[in-house]
Enzyme design. Structure first.
Site, short mmCIF file in Angstrom:
data_model
loop_
_atom_site.label_atom_id
_atom_site.label_comp_id
_atom_site.label_asym_id
_atom_site.label_seq_id
_atom_site.Cartn_x
_atom_site.Cartn_y
_atom_site.Cartn_z
N TYR A 73 0.83 -1.20 0.00
CA TYR A 73 0.00 0.00 0.00
C TYR A 73 0.87 1.26 0.00
O TYR A 73 1.91 1.31 0.66
CB TYR A 73 -0.89 0.03 1.25
CG TYR A 73 -2.12 -0.82 1.13
CD1 TYR A 73 -3.20 -0.44 0.34
CD2 TYR A 73 -2.21 -2.03 1.82
CE1 TYR A 73 -4.33 -1.22 0.23
CE2 TYR A 73 -3.34 -2.83 1.72
CZ TYR A 73 -4.40 -2.42 0.92
OH TYR A 73 -5.51 -3.21 0.81
N THR A 74 0.41 2.25 -0.74
CA THR A 74 1.05 3.55 -0.65
C THR A 74 -0.02 4.63 -0.76
O THR A 74 -1.16 4.37 -1.13
CB THR A 74 2.14 3.74 -1.73
OG1 THR A 74 2.92 4.89 -1.41
CG2 THR A 74 1.53 3.91 -3.11
N SER A 164 7.09 7.93 -6.35
CA SER A 164 6.46 9.08 -5.70
C SER A 164 7.45 9.66 -4.69
O SER A 164 8.06 8.92 -3.92
CB SER A 164 5.15 8.69 -5.01
OG SER A 164 5.35 7.68 -4.05
N CYS A 180 3.86 0.73 2.57
CA CYS A 180 4.77 -0.30 2.02
C CYS A 180 5.02 -1.44 3.01
O CYS A 180 6.03 -2.14 2.92
CB CYS A 180 6.09 0.33 1.58
SG CYS A 180 5.86 1.60 0.33
#
Length: 216
Positions: A73-74, A164, A180
């Site tokens: 996930y970010t 990013s 992450c």
């Protein structure tokens, strides 16, 4: 010749994905040049192919998108420079590991223009900065915060998704996920580090350092 595109305002995630899909197909077909796309998204979370459901701690806070890139996930949102990297690895060498290392090296070179030392850590994808201003970890090691995330996907050896870099996002927005999958380190930004860096400043640094890492 790599085409650079900079989008103003906020780009919806699904719109960006559609543009990337079309551009990657065109690059693979030889009908469009490679491309670096600089943009910002509205607040959202993305789940990579390794994302664990338990790491989405506040699933109703922002929209959640299945990104189909590598990683977990970010968060994306205003004040964060998203760099979508559409390069032809068939031409640049079919080495995915070397490509990810080159992306990390590119971020580190850009950060160095602001006297920020970025670090790579085994088992932790992305770029990290040491925080001597924070309490040390239980092991005695310096605290470290993540300043840039990396997640890519390949199709016909053309890359998409990418990087990013936190310029001045609302860092509290990261609290709805375990970024992450890392629980024992924090997240930072250039402004959080005390640097009055703008998005334009970072874009200039990225363009200036690109050719040293990705020569034509």
């Amino acid at each position: 010749m790599v085409e650079w595109i900079t989008s103003q305002g906020l780009t919806e995630y699904d719109d960006a994905l559609a543009v990337m899909e079309a551009r990657v197909a065109a690059i693979a077909a030889g009908t469009a040049p490679e491309c670096i796309w600089l943009l910002e998204h509205p607040p959202l979370y993305t789940a990579g192919t390794s994302a664990r459901p338990a790491d989405l701690t506040d699933p109703h806070r922002f929209p959640v998108h299945q990104a189909r890139r590598g990683g977990q996930y970010t968060y994306h949102g205003p004040g964060q420079r998203v760099v979508y990297v559409m390069l032809d690895l068939d031409r640049r060498g079919r080495d995915v590991r070397a490509f990810v290392q080159a992306l990390e090296a590119w971020v580190i070179a850009a950060l160095a223009e602001f006297n920020v030392t970025g670090h790579i850590r085994e088992g932790r994808v992305g770029v990290w900065v040491e925080r001597p201003d924070k309490p040390r970890m239980a092991s005695g090691a310096l605290a470290e915060d993540k300043i840039a995330a990396i997640g890519i996907r390949l199709r016909k050896w053309v890359s998409f998704h990418g990087i990013s870099i936190n310029v001045e996002p609302d860092l509290e927005h990261f609290s709805g996920i375990v970024p992450c999958g890392i629980t024992d380190h924090g997240v930072t930004s250039l402004v959080d580090l005390g640097l009055p860096v703008t998005m334009d400043d970072l874009d200039i640094a990225l363009k200036r350092s690109f050719a040293g890492v990705f020569p034509d």
